[in-house]
Design an enzyme around this catalytic site. Structure first.
Site, PDB file in Angstrom:
ATOM      1  CG  HIS A 170     -12.806  31.348  20.723  1.00 47.70           C
ATOM      2  ND1 HIS A 170     -14.383  31.685  21.835  1.00 47.70           N
ATOM      3  CD2 HIS A 170     -13.386  30.127  20.338  1.00 47.70           C
ATOM      4  CE1 HIS A 170     -14.918  30.555  21.732  1.00 47.70           C
ATOM      5  NE2 HIS A 170     -15.094  29.919  21.672  1.00 47.70           N
ATOM      6  CG  ASP A 174     -16.663  24.742  22.005  1.00 46.85           C
ATOM      7  OD1 ASP A 174     -15.613  25.712  22.107  1.00 46.85           O
ATOM      8  OD2 ASP A 174     -17.297  25.572  20.965  1.00 46.85           O
TER       9      ASP A 174
HETATM   10  C1  1DF Z   1     -20.577  28.305  24.727  1.00 48.85           C
HETATM   11  C2  1DF Z   1     -20.010  27.995  23.264  1.00 48.85           C
HETATM   12  C3  1DF Z   1     -19.431  28.621  25.692  1.00 48.85           C
HETATM   13  C4  1DF Z   1     -18.472  28.169  22.424  1.00 48.85           C
HETATM   14  C5  1DF Z   1     -18.765  28.773  24.989  1.00 48.85           C
HETATM   15  O1  1DF Z   1     -17.218  30.063  25.385  1.00 48.85           O
HETATM   16  C6  1DF Z   1     -17.972  28.198  23.665  1.00 48.85           C
HETATM   17  C7  1DF Z   1     -21.926  28.260  25.008  1.00 48.85           C
HETATM   18  C8  1DF Z   1     -17.893  30.445  26.678  1.00 48.85           C
HETATM   19  O2  1DF Z   1     -22.417  27.895  24.045  1.00 48.85           O
HETATM   20  O3  1DF Z   1     -22.067  28.473  25.872  1.00 48.85           O
HETATM   21  O4  1DF Z   1     -16.396  28.742  23.317  1.00 48.85           O
HETATM   22  N1  1DF Z   1     -18.175  28.185  21.167  1.00 48.85           N
HETATM   23  O5  1DF Z   1     -16.957  28.123  21.070  1.00 48.85           O
HETATM   24  O6  1DF Z   1     -19.274  27.739  20.575  1.00 48.85           O
HETATM   25 MN    MN Z   2     -15.205  27.948  21.616  1.00 44.39          MN
END
Ligand code: 1DF
Ligand code: MN
Length: 371
Positions: A209, A328
């Site tokens: 991730h 997500d």
């Molecule tokens: C965000 C996007 C934050 C994802 C995430 O975890 C995350 C975000 C802190 O946009 O703030 O897992 N993502 O996987 O795109």
């Molecule tokens: Mn994510």
């Protein structure tokens, strides 16, 4: 009664006329009939103890790019980030209500980024264990609605392996999550091979991730909040994946399965060029072409990329058996993700595989379908 059962029962009638069969086939080729069973595969959560440690990190002057988002979520929530923390901490009633409201059957839970990877080793080891215990409890409280990936502390590869074994064998978890680099280091480095070896031996996938780009490539991401999901996350995980392929690390672990989100973090789009420039040769130790590793060792999820053209391209490039649906949650809204998987131009077979079938196979998720 689901559609498959219905068709089975119908086909039992010897008298089923050809016209009826044509009717059934006509229904098969339209986008939706019975309800589509949906397992979302990159669904974030946290526990109060980890939120507290992240809040401590947010109070430091640590010049690391992940600290920007950590401040936004754990210390000084804004209007856009305020709902994240309560949603992350709920691994029960409210989350299930939200799932029910949108027809999402299951969340494959994972501890949200950056997991335990910014903590000192002792804190990381003990909080990974605690998080795994809590997630396993949530799954046993709601086995029809949740499955979960286990965390471990890459800071101590030996104890990471111990926790990986416990998570699969004792807690019955479905694989692992690692939030890309750990202190600027990547899993292709030999000190982390015991982790890759354990995942392969346990036949459990590692979900790589995103987190923000490591310090060594941080500078151009410091403006415009480019470190986050808008671009930095994909560069970070894409780089991690290319390192795993070009290092030849995967030659030692041919059965290892790695999952990446965000429609493959742009890697599928790069495969032709990666093969042209990164074919086996004198410059680097990889024995296979990058596309050969990618098809053998990787699967992708759609998390937050609801683009039917990108989805079609990925299916054609890497095969429909390697593509899974994800929301997500809570960072992306559920409704458009559901609409995407229900309406994207896919055959029935493709839709079933992407919505749940591949996740059941790859993460060994046992589903309890209500009939
Ligand atoms: C965000 C996007 C934050 C994802 C995430 O975890 C995350 C975000 C802190 O946009 O703030 O897992 N993502 O996987 O795109
Ligand atoms: Mn994510």
């Amino acid at each position: 009664m689901d559609r498959r059962t219905a068709l089975g029962v119908m086909s039992g009638f010897a008298a089923a006329a050809a016209a009826d069969l044509r009717e059934i086939h006509a229904q098969e080729s339209t986008p939706r009939r019975g309800r589509l069973f949906k397992i979302a595969t990159e669904e974030a959560c946290s526990i109060p103890e980890i939120a507290e440690e992240l809040r401590n990190i947010a109070r430091t002057g640590w010049d690391n790019l992940d600290v920007l988002l950590i401040r936004d979520v754990y210390l000084r929530p804004s209007r856009t980030t305020a709902r994240f923390l309560p949603s992350l901490l709920d691994i029960g009633a409210h989350r299930i209500e939200e799932m029910d409201a949108h027809g999402v059957d299951m969340h494959l839970l994972s501890l949200t980024a950056p997991g335990v990877q910014m903590f000192d080793t002792e804190t990381a080891v003990s909080l990974a264990q605690l998080a795994n215990d809590r997630l396993a409890e949530a799954v046993s409280a709601h086995p029809a609605r949740f499955a979960a990936l286990a965390s471990f502390a890459p800071q101590d590869p030996k104890r990471a392996v111990k926790e990986m074994e416990r998570a699969i064998r004792e807690l019955g978890m479905n694989g692992f999550v690692v939030n890309s680099h750990t202190n600027g280091e990547y899993l292709d480095q030999p000190k982390y091979w015991p982790i890759l070896e354990a995942a392969e031996a346990l036949d459990a996938p590692i979900y790589i991730h995103p987190r923000a780009p490591s310090d060594g490539m941080a500078a151009p991401f410091r403006d415009y909040r480019m470190e986050a999901a808008v671009w930095g996350y994909g560069c970070e995980v894409g780089t991690h994946v290319v390192r795993l392929m070009l290092s030849g690390a995967l030659d030692r672990f041919p059965k290892l399965k790695i999952v990446i989100g965000h429609m493959g973090e742009a890697i599928p789009f790069w495969l032709w060029r990666l093969d042209f420039m990164g074919a086996p040769g004198e410059r680097r130790p990889n024995q296979l072409k990058p596309s050969e590793y990618f098809r053998r060792n990787f699967a992708i999820t759609t998390s937050g990329v609801e683009d039917p053209l990108a989805l079609r391209y990925c299916i054609d490039r890497i095969g429909v058996d390697s593509v899974m649906w994800a929301i997500d949650y809570p960072y992306q809204p559920t409704a458009p993700a559901v609409k995407f998987i229900e309406t994207a131009p896919l055959s029935d077979e493709e839709r079933e595989k992407i919505a749940h079938g591949n996740a059941e196979r790859i993460f060994r998720i046992r589903v309890a379908r209500e009939s």
